[in-house]
Design a protein around this motif. Structure first.
Motif, short mmCIF file in Angstrom:
data_model
loop_
_atom_site.label_atom_id
_atom_site.label_comp_id
_atom_site.label_asym_id
_atom_site.label_seq_id
_atom_site.Cartn_x
_atom_site.Cartn_y
_atom_site.Cartn_z
N PHE A 1 0.83 -1.21 0.00
CA PHE A 1 0.00 0.00 0.00
C PHE A 1 0.86 1.26 0.00
CE2 PHE A 1 -1.75 3.41 2.61
CZ PHE A 1 -2.94 3.71 1.94
N THR A 2 1.89 1.27 0.83
CA THR A 2 2.75 2.45 0.94
C THR A 2 3.49 2.71 -0.37
OG1 THR A 2 3.05 1.96 3.29
CG2 THR A 2 4.59 3.51 2.28
N PHE A 3 4.02 1.65 -0.97
CA PHE A 3 4.77 1.81 -2.22
C PHE A 3 3.88 2.36 -3.33
CE2 PHE A 3 6.27 -0.09 -6.23
CZ PHE A 3 7.50 0.52 -6.31
N ILE A 4 2.68 1.79 -3.49
CA ILE A 4 1.78 2.25 -4.55
C ILE A 4 1.29 3.67 -4.26
CG2 ILE A 4 -0.40 1.80 -5.73
CD1 ILE A 4 0.00 -1.14 -5.16
N MET A 5 0.99 3.96 -3.00
CA MET A 5 0.49 5.29 -2.66
C MET A 5 1.52 6.37 -2.96
SD MET A 5 -0.70 6.80 1.04
CE MET A 5 1.02 6.78 1.59
N PHE A 6 2.78 6.14 -2.60
CA PHE A 6 3.81 7.13 -2.86
C PHE A 6 4.00 7.32 -4.36
CE2 PHE A 6 5.79 6.54 1.50
CZ PHE A 6 5.41 7.80 1.92
N ASN A 7 3.96 6.24 -5.14
CA ASN A 7 4.10 6.38 -6.59
C ASN A 7 2.94 7.15 -7.20
OD1 ASN A 7 6.52 4.89 -7.81
ND2 ASN A 7 5.76 3.39 -6.35
N ASN A 8 1.73 6.89 -6.71
CA ASN A 8 0.56 7.58 -7.25
C ASN A 8 0.55 9.06 -6.90
OD1 ASN A 8 -0.25 5.09 -8.18
ND2 ASN A 8 -1.84 4.80 -6.64
N VAL A 9 0.84 9.36 -5.64
CA VAL A 9 0.78 10.76 -5.18
C VAL A 9 1.91 11.57 -5.78
CG1 VAL A 9 0.89 12.25 -3.16
CG2 VAL A 9 -0.46 10.16 -3.06
N ILE B 1 -6.96 5.96 -2.76
CA ILE B 1 -8.01 4.94 -2.81
C ILE B 1 -7.57 3.75 -3.66
CG2 ILE B 1 -10.34 4.46 -3.66
CD1 ILE B 1 -11.07 7.32 -2.83
N GLN B 2 -6.94 4.01 -4.79
CA GLN B 2 -6.52 2.91 -5.65
C GLN B 2 -5.43 2.06 -5.03
OE1 GLN B 2 -7.91 1.78 -8.43
NE2 GLN B 2 -9.48 3.30 -8.05
N SER B 3 -4.54 2.68 -4.29
CA SER B 3 -3.54 1.88 -3.57
C SER B 3 -4.19 1.03 -2.49
CB SER B 3 -2.48 2.80 -2.96
OG SER B 3 -3.06 3.74 -2.08
N TYR B 4 -5.22 1.58 -1.84
CA TYR B 4 -5.94 0.81 -0.83
C TYR B 4 -6.72 -0.34 -1.47
CZ TYR B 4 -9.19 -0.24 2.98
OH TYR B 4 -9.92 -0.88 3.95
N VAL B 5 -7.35 -0.08 -2.61
CA VAL B 5 -8.11 -1.12 -3.31
C VAL B 5 -7.19 -2.24 -3.77
CG1 VAL B 5 -9.44 -1.58 -5.40
CG2 VAL B 5 -10.00 0.40 -4.01
N PHE B 6 -6.04 -1.88 -4.31
CA PHE B 6 -5.08 -2.89 -4.76
C PHE B 6 -4.66 -3.78 -3.60
CE2 PHE B 6 -1.16 -4.73 -6.16
CZ PHE B 6 -1.23 -4.80 -7.54
N SER B 7 -4.37 -3.18 -2.45
CA SER B 7 -3.92 -3.95 -1.29
C SER B 7 -5.03 -4.81 -0.72
CB SER B 7 -3.38 -3.00 -0.22
OG SER B 7 -2.34 -2.19 -0.72
N VAL B 8 -6.25 -4.25 -0.65
CA VAL B 8 -7.37 -5.01 -0.09
C VAL B 8 -7.72 -6.20 -0.97
CG1 VAL B 8 -9.84 -4.89 0.42
CG2 VAL B 8 -8.32 -3.12 1.26
N LEU B 9 -7.76 -6.00 -2.28
CA LEU B 9 -8.06 -7.12 -3.18
C LEU B 9 -6.98 -8.19 -3.10
CD1 LEU B 9 -9.46 -5.30 -6.35
CD2 LEU B 9 -10.72 -6.62 -4.64
N SER B 10 -5.73 -7.78 -2.97
CA SER B 10 -4.68 -8.77 -2.80
C SER B 10 -4.85 -9.54 -1.50
CB SER B 10 -3.30 -8.07 -2.80
OG SER B 10 -3.08 -7.38 -4.00
#
Length: 224
Positions: free
Chosen positions: A77-85, A207-216
């Protein structure tokens, strides 16, 4: 000169034919707090609180025997969130808008789960292919449908993340390119619209980083 609209997503900065845009994926490490200060800072306290909150969220979705894996999903989640933001900042390459990046995250995770599930819990994996209460006549079709839905999971994870990042950036770029031909009043409205879209994209990035992590996490919970 931009040859086409999607060229804004292409890695073009390079040194000796070596692309350096992908280094932006490591920029998130600069924002990690110094947790080893004698007196914790507000940033480290906020980071710790967010980690505990995510741990409680993921803990409710996975089996008790897999609680140690929550740190894996928190890191994801942290890795994807930082890349997105960080991709919303000017002149920062958005690595999460490329299928190469998103598939590199989803495909190894899915392959690992499948190998572990079919080797260790083969019977449970077979039972997932036929939902409980399915009529005998529909069982072959349900097996086919469940198999296809299982195979496309890494693709849906990757496409969902990349498409959402590309859509927001395209909209911001399209609106920004019209600024030269607008009057002062319309330009002011355009700036307001761009600010609102930027706030929306910031929310979408998290939200997308959270969705990716939750679905995983949910895919992992099926391997029991």
């Amino acid at each position: 000169m931009m040859m086409n609209l999607f060229s804004i997503f292409e890695p073009s900065s390079s040194i000796s034919n070596l692309s350096i845009n992908w280094i932006s994926a490591l920029l998130g490490t600069l924002f990690l707090p110094y947790l080893y200060w004698t007196s914790p800072s507000r940033w480290s306290l906020m980071w710790t609180k967010m980690t505990h909150m995510l741990h409680n969220e993921f803990k409710a979705l996975i089996l008790p025997s897999h609680l140690g894996s929550t740190m894996l999903f928190i890191s994801l989640f942290t890795f994807i969130m930082f890349n997105n933001v960080l991709g919303l900042l000017p002149y920062v390459f958005t690595s999460s808008s490329h299928m190469v990046m998103t598939l590199s995250l989803s495909m190894p995770f899915w392959i690992t789960l499948m190998l572990f599930g079919w080797i260790k819990t083969t019977q449970n994996m077979l039972t997932h292919l036929v939902p409980q209460g399915t009529p005998f006549v529909l069982m072959p079709f349900m097996v086919l449908i469940e198999t296809i839905s299982n195979i496309i999971r890494p693709g849906t994870l990757a496409i969902r993340l990349a498409a959402n990042m590309i859509a927001g950036h395209l909209l911001l770029t399209l609106l920004g390119n019209t600024g030269n031909s607008l009057s002062n009043t319309m330009l002011f409205l355009l700036i307001i619209a761009q600010i609102l879209l930027l706030v929306l994209e910031s929310a979408v990035a998290i939200i997308q980083s959270y969705v990716f992590s939750v679905l995983s996490t949910l895919y992992m919970s099926e391997i029991n």
